[in-house]
Scaffold this active site. Structure first.
Site, PDB file in Angstrom:
ATOM      1  N   ASP A 162     -32.160-146.201 -15.553  1.00 32.68           N
ATOM      2  CA  ASP A 162     -31.651-147.047 -14.333  1.00 32.68           C
ATOM      3  C   ASP A 162     -32.568-148.185 -13.819  1.00 32.68           C
ATOM      4  O   ASP A 162     -33.720-148.094 -13.873  1.00 32.68           O
ATOM      5  CB  ASP A 162     -31.164-146.148 -13.309  1.00 32.68           C
ATOM      6  CG  ASP A 162     -32.364-145.339 -12.748  1.00 32.68           C
ATOM      7  OD1 ASP A 162     -33.182-144.969 -13.674  1.00 32.68           O
ATOM      8  OD2 ASP A 162     -32.641-145.000 -11.719  1.00 32.68           O
ATOM      9  N   GLU A 189     -32.718-142.201 -12.068  1.00 32.21           N
ATOM     10  CA  GLU A 189     -33.973-141.551 -11.582  1.00 32.21           C
ATOM     11  C   GLU A 189     -34.327-141.941 -10.226  1.00 32.21           C
ATOM     12  O   GLU A 189     -34.758-141.282  -9.565  1.00 32.21           O
ATOM     13  CB  GLU A 189     -35.067-142.015 -12.739  1.00 32.21           C
ATOM     14  CG  GLU A 189     -36.485-141.156 -12.581  1.00 32.21           C
ATOM     15  CD  GLU A 189     -37.157-141.398 -11.319  1.00 32.21           C
ATOM     16  OE1 GLU A 189     -37.792-140.658 -10.638  1.00 32.21           O
ATOM     17  OE2 GLU A 189     -37.374-142.587 -10.820  1.00 32.21           O
TER      18      GLU A 189
HETATM   19 ZN   LIG Z   1     -39.251-146.416  -9.894  1.00 33.06          ZN
HETATM   20 ZN   LIG Z   2     -39.779-145.236 -12.736  1.00 30.40          ZN
END
Ligand SMILES: [Zn+2]
Ligand SMILES: [Zn+2]
Length: 400
Positions: A88, A145
């Site tokens: 991401d 994440e």
């Molecule tokens: Zn980051």
């Molecule tokens: Zn990262």
């Protein structure tokens, strides 16, 4: 072990990945130009899945919403290994001016997840070609994440990641501005902090600025709470234990002649042990509530547990260090790096399986731009080194 297929030595070396360098750069730049935020990694996931299938991996899509798992089984070895990369991007306006800079205004790969994904793809291609191991490899391409509470690693685990694609040990990497490219950093035990959020809502009594005696001023209560919170780390936490309490946001009031009814504080809370984490939560809550009460107001504390600590297991970390030393030499390996106060949702995977989270230098000085900065870029020289590392880690872990 099919010795014939190995150009030099028994295991993969960095130079074996050199021919893939240009191709990996193109992939990385493509992903960088098309950044996608948490759980929106549709095109990135499709690219990953297509490449894996092209190279002969068995692919499972939609694991943890937009996650992808690639599986490659070679020989009859009973061992299995999992390697994770995050996919991401962040809601940041890119200012690098690079030819492959973000094509989507307000979205940017400012944490290098484009590089993490590409290094693992490089390993996938090489592993499928060389097949110098016996056992099962699972590659976990993870969404979200950066999403904070709604973690992609957690989502994949809830979706049965380790039951459907079981591994004996799990590994992951993050690039590391502040260290030279190609330098590997490890740490046994706790490596990165637990990161929590606390929201304190102060309820006072609003009124006219000229008649404060008829109000309960939440601005004064908030100011008092902010100062009181400074004593938590200084006076409650054991000085040998790292901890951070930061009030990152403070909001109250609309005009100079109005006393507001409410105020709101938002805190970032970092810790390195379950005991300290619990203590921070307890003291923040107690202080906020009692400070507010002492002024005749009320504080409501919402404490949200974010990512847990990244805790690396000893044996797997020692093994990962050994592989790095073989690959790049002792002088490019930091075996016991300093702890980091940042957080990582790979921590959830390490709660399920032994393994290690390592870091690879992204540059120093002018090339050492911090992640989450609009000028940041992943260092392409790491692509082949990282791909060679993952490949060799698999070959060594699933050695015949
Ligand atoms: Zn980051
Ligand atoms: Zn990262």
């Amino acid at each position: 072990m099919s010795e014939a297929s190995q150009p030099s030595g028994q295991f993969t070396e960095v130079e074996h990945l050199a021919p893939a360098g240009e191709r990996l750069r193109e992939i990385r730049h493509h992903i960088h130009h098309h950044p996608e935020l948490a759980y929106e990694e549709v095109a990135t996931a499709a690219l990953v899945a297509e490449k894996l299938e092209q190279w002969g991996w068995q692919v499972t899509r939609g694991v943890g919403r937009t996650g992808v798992v690639g599986t490659l089984k070679v020989g009859d070895g009973g061992r299995s290994i999992g390697i994770r990369a995050d996919m991401d991007a962040l809601p940041i306006i890119e200012e690098t001016g690079l030819p492959y800079a973000s094509g989507t205004h307000g979205k940017m790969h400012a944490c290098g997840h484009d590089g993490h994904t590409t290094m693992l793809l490089g390993a996938a291609e090489h592993l499928a070609k060389t097949r110098r191991f016996s056992g099962t490899v699972h590659l976990y391409f993870q969404p979200a994440e950066e999403s904070g509470i709604d973690s992609g690693a957690k989502k994949m685990i809830e979706d049965g990641l380790f039951e459907r694609f079981p591994c004996d040990a799990v590994f992951g990497v993050h690039n590391h501005p502040g260290a030279e490219p190609g330098v590997f950093l490890f740490r046994k035990g706790a490596f990165m902090s637990a990161g929590d959020k606390a929201i304190i809502t102060i309820e006072g009594v609003g009124g006219h600025a000229a008649r404060p005696h008829l109000t309960v001023d939440p601005v004064v209560v908030a100011a008092s709470i902010v100062m009181a919170l400074q004593t938590v780390v200084a006076r409650n936490v054991d000085p040998s234990q790292p901890a951070v309490v930061t009030v990152g946001s403070m909001h109250a009031g609309t005009a100079n002649n109005v006393i507001a009814s409410t105020a709101r504080l938002e805190l970032s809370v970092r810790s390195f042990s379950p005991e300290v984490r619990a203590l921070l939560k307890k003291r923040i809550t107690e202080l906020a509530e009692s400070q507010a009460q002492s002024y005749g107001g009320k504080a409501v504390v919402e404490y949200i547990e974010g990512y847990p600590m990244v805790v690396n297991s000893d044996a797997e970390t020692a093994f990962a260090i050994e592989v790095a030393r073989e690959l790049v030499g002792d002088d490019k390996v930091v075996a016991q790096a300093d702890i980091l106060m940042g957080s990582e949702d790979f921590a959830f995977m390490l709660q399920q399986r032994p393994g290690t989270f390592l870091r690879i230098g992204n540059g120093v000085g002018e090339d050492g731009c911090m992640v989450h900065n609009p000028h940041y870029d992943f260092n392409d020289s790491n692509l082949t080194v990282g791909a060679a590392y993952w490949t060799r880690l698999v070959e060594r872990y699933l050695g015949q």
